[in-house]
Design a protein around this motif. Structure first.
Motif, short mmCIF file in Angstrom:
data_model
loop_
_atom_site.label_atom_id
_atom_site.label_comp_id
_atom_site.label_asym_id
_atom_site.label_seq_id
_atom_site.Cartn_x
_atom_site.Cartn_y
_atom_site.Cartn_z
N GLU A 98 9.78 -3.09 -21.79
CA GLU A 98 8.87 -4.15 -21.34
C GLU A 98 8.46 -4.99 -22.53
OE1 GLU A 98 5.59 -2.69 -18.77
OE2 GLU A 98 6.50 -0.74 -19.21
N GLN A 99 8.35 -6.30 -22.32
CA GLN A 99 7.80 -7.19 -23.33
C GLN A 99 6.78 -8.10 -22.66
OE1 GLN A 99 10.65 -9.31 -25.68
NE2 GLN A 99 11.51 -7.45 -26.56
N ASN A 100 5.78 -8.52 -23.42
CA ASN A 100 4.68 -9.28 -22.82
C ASN A 100 4.68 -10.76 -23.14
OD1 ASN A 100 3.48 -7.13 -21.48
ND2 ASN A 100 2.48 -6.44 -23.35
N ASP A 101 5.64 -11.26 -23.87
CA ASP A 101 5.56 -12.65 -24.32
C ASP A 101 6.93 -13.32 -24.28
OD1 ASP A 101 4.04 -14.78 -25.18
OD2 ASP A 101 4.31 -14.32 -27.29
N THR A 111 5.35 -15.12 -20.18
CA THR A 111 5.05 -14.13 -19.16
C THR A 111 5.57 -12.76 -19.56
OG1 THR A 111 5.40 -13.61 -16.82
CG2 THR A 111 7.18 -14.69 -17.92
N PRO A 112 5.02 -11.69 -19.00
CA PRO A 112 5.61 -10.37 -19.22
C PRO A 112 7.00 -10.31 -18.58
CG PRO A 112 3.40 -10.17 -18.31
CD PRO A 112 3.77 -11.61 -18.25
N THR A 128 8.48 -11.69 -14.99
CA THR A 128 7.65 -11.37 -13.83
C THR A 128 6.92 -12.60 -13.30
OG1 THR A 128 5.73 -10.84 -15.18
CG2 THR A 128 7.23 -9.03 -14.66
N TYR A 130 4.10 -13.52 -13.60
CA TYR A 130 2.75 -13.13 -13.19
C TYR A 130 2.62 -12.97 -11.68
CZ TYR A 130 1.33 -14.26 -17.94
OH TYR A 130 1.22 -14.30 -19.29
N LYS A 134 0.01 -5.33 -9.75
CA LYS A 134 -0.21 -4.13 -10.57
C LYS A 134 0.36 -2.89 -9.90
CE LYS A 134 -4.26 -5.66 -13.09
NZ LYS A 134 -5.67 -5.41 -13.40
N TYR A 137 4.43 -3.28 -10.29
CA TYR A 137 4.97 -3.33 -11.66
C TYR A 137 5.54 -1.98 -12.10
CZ TYR A 137 5.39 -5.00 -16.46
OH TYR A 137 5.87 -5.37 -17.68
N HIS A 141 9.57 -1.02 -12.72
CA HIS A 141 9.97 -0.50 -14.03
C HIS A 141 10.66 0.86 -13.88
CE1 HIS A 141 9.11 1.00 -18.25
NE2 HIS A 141 9.90 -0.04 -18.40
#
Length: 154
Positions: A98-101, A111-112, A128, A130, A134, A137, A141
């Motif tokens: 996973e990466q957030n940026d 976005t993640p 994703t 956004y 939750k 997600y 994954h």
């Protein structure tokens, strides 16, 4: 082939929240123009309204594009995984992270994302936008990890 899609209901819900904040920004600007208030308060109201419209307006544009485009995140079967019309053998996928940026390509929004690392050194991003809840997600994954790890066991 199994297909994982972005949920339309989540997209519409996030779009409604963006619309609420855009209208709030407009209300702040209009209130500062027409109501009696100190100048400093008017300046802050206009600035907050403009910032809200710019931020949530960009998000709303991205969500509108996503609402009317293909909602497919990825598809997979026993041998292949397909991401944005590119098909890869599951044997070639090293791992999932996973990466957030990650850049989305929509007005500079980041976005993640889920990242498929290919053995050739290439990274395939599944953003994703956004709109993955939750609750969904971790399920998505785990699904990606299960697909890759199941293929490695064979």
């Amino acid at each position: 082939m199994n297909i994982v899609k972005y949920r339309t209901s989540t997209i519409i819900g996030r779009l409604l929240v963006c619309a609420l904040f855009i209208f709030s920004g407009l209300a702040l600007i209009l209130a500062s123009i027409y109501l009696e208030a100190p100048t400093v308060r008017k300046v802050f109201s206009v600035a907050a309204g403009i910032l809200g419209i710019l931020f949530f307006g960009r998000m709303a544009i991205m969500l509108i594009f996503l609402l009317f485009n293909n909602k497919k995140m990825f598809g997979y079967d026993r041998e292949n995984i397909t991401v944005r019309d590119k098909t890869f053998k599951l044997d070639s996928v090293k791992n999932v992270e996973e990466q957030n940026d990650i850049k989305t390509g929509y007005l500079g929004i980041r976005t993640p994302a889920f990242v498929l690392n290919i053995k050739s050194g290439e990274s395939i991003y599944i953003p994703t936008y956004y709109v993955v809840s939750k609750k969904d997600y971790p399920i998505i994954h785990k699904t990606l990890k299960a697909i890759v790890s199941d293929r490695k066991k064979r």
